[in-house]
Design an enzyme around this catalytic site. Structure first.
Site, PDB file in Angstrom:
ATOM      1  CE1 TYR A  58       2.476   4.471   9.638  1.00 21.76           C
ATOM      2  CE2 TYR A  58       3.112   4.989   7.391  1.00 21.76           C
ATOM      3  CZ  TYR A  58       2.181   5.005   8.395  1.00 21.76           C
ATOM      4  OH  TYR A  58       0.938   5.543   8.184  1.00 21.76           O
ATOM      5  CG  HIS A  79      -0.672  -2.763   2.159  1.00 18.27           C
ATOM      6  ND1 HIS A  79      -1.769  -3.563   1.946  1.00 18.27           N
ATOM      7  CD2 HIS A  79      -1.057  -1.843   3.071  1.00 18.27           C
ATOM      8  CE1 HIS A  79      -2.774  -3.145   2.707  1.00 18.27           C
ATOM      9  NE2 HIS A  79      -2.365  -2.089   3.388  1.00 18.27           N
ATOM     10  CE  LYS A  97      -9.947  -6.162   3.105  1.00 17.82           C
ATOM     11  NZ  LYS A  97     -10.376  -4.874   2.647  1.00 17.82           N
ATOM     12  NE  ARG A 165      -9.572   2.319   3.846  1.00 18.68           N
ATOM     13  CZ  ARG A 165     -10.094   1.228   3.297  1.00 18.68           C
ATOM     14  NH1 ARG A 165      -9.776   0.876   2.085  1.00 18.68           N
ATOM     15  NH2 ARG A 165     -10.933   0.481   3.968  1.00 18.68           N
ATOM     16  CG  ASP A 178     -12.121  -1.861   0.805  1.00 21.90           C
ATOM     17  OD1 ASP A 178     -11.208  -1.613   1.604  1.00 21.90           O
ATOM     18  OD2 ASP A 178     -13.312  -1.974   1.162  1.00 21.90           O
TER      19      ASP A 178
END
Length: 193
Positions: A58, A79, A97, A165, A178
């Site tokens: 990343y 995140h 989100k 997840r 979620d």
């Protein structure tokens, strides 16, 4: 003439695939780079969605001088770290989100964006739907009346897999981060809290 925004994507899961498909039809958007935890996954994603560069990290996307903005589609617990890294590299960030797993992380993300004069936004797409914009307009104009109560829910059937997840607490699993974030965001947006 519209300026082209050169996008990088972090992650190669299903939500990032949808983002890549959507970028392909947006005028002024160019998918330049994708980063994954493995080179094979990054290569496959780049080939499927036309990204010019594929990285096995990343950080490489965050540090790519050809990338203007980064979409973060990694698991929830990543995140904040990913966003802060991208913001410190001077990139605009659109973070899937839920934005962060707690308020402390969200504050650090916002503080980093401000310190680096970078755009930062949660990818809460539902707020931009035409009917949502009309609802906001009608409420603001007093046409509907004063909102006093909101009841909302969101759900779907999922096969239980403790390592997935959606269920694994170490990956931010559970309904709240979620699908629970949709009614929470809706309530916050309408009630102004």
């Amino acid at each position: 003439m519209m300026e082209t925004v050169r996008w990088g994507i972090l992650g190669t899961g299903s939500i990032t695939k949808q983002m890549a498909e959507d970028l392909a039809v947006v005028e002024g958007a160019d998918l330049v780079a994708v980063g994954s935890r493995t080179q094979a996954s990054a290569d496959a994603f780049a080939a499927a969605y036309g990204a010019a560069k594929a990285y096995d990290s990343y950080e490489a996307v965050a540090n790519d001088p050809d990338v203007d903005a980064i979409y973060i589609g990694t698991p929830h617990p990543m995140h904040a770290g990913n966003a802060i890294m991208c913001l410190e590299a001077g990139k605009a960030v659109l973070c899937e989100k839920s934005f962060a797993v707690n308020a402390s992380q969200a504050r650090r993300m916002v503080d980093t964006a401000r310190a680096n004069n970078c755009f930062l936004m949660e990818a809460m797409w539902t707020r931009f739907l035409p009917h949502m914009q009309e609802l906001r307009k009608q409420l603001d104009a007093g046409v509907i009346g004063e909102l006093k109560l909101l009841e909302a829910d969101f759900g779907f059937a999922a096969k239980i897999n403790p390592e997935h997840r959606l269920f694994n607490p170490e990956l931010g699993g559970g309904a709240l981060l979620d699908v629970g974030i949709y009614p929470l965001s809706f309530a916050s947006w309408l009630l102004g809290v």
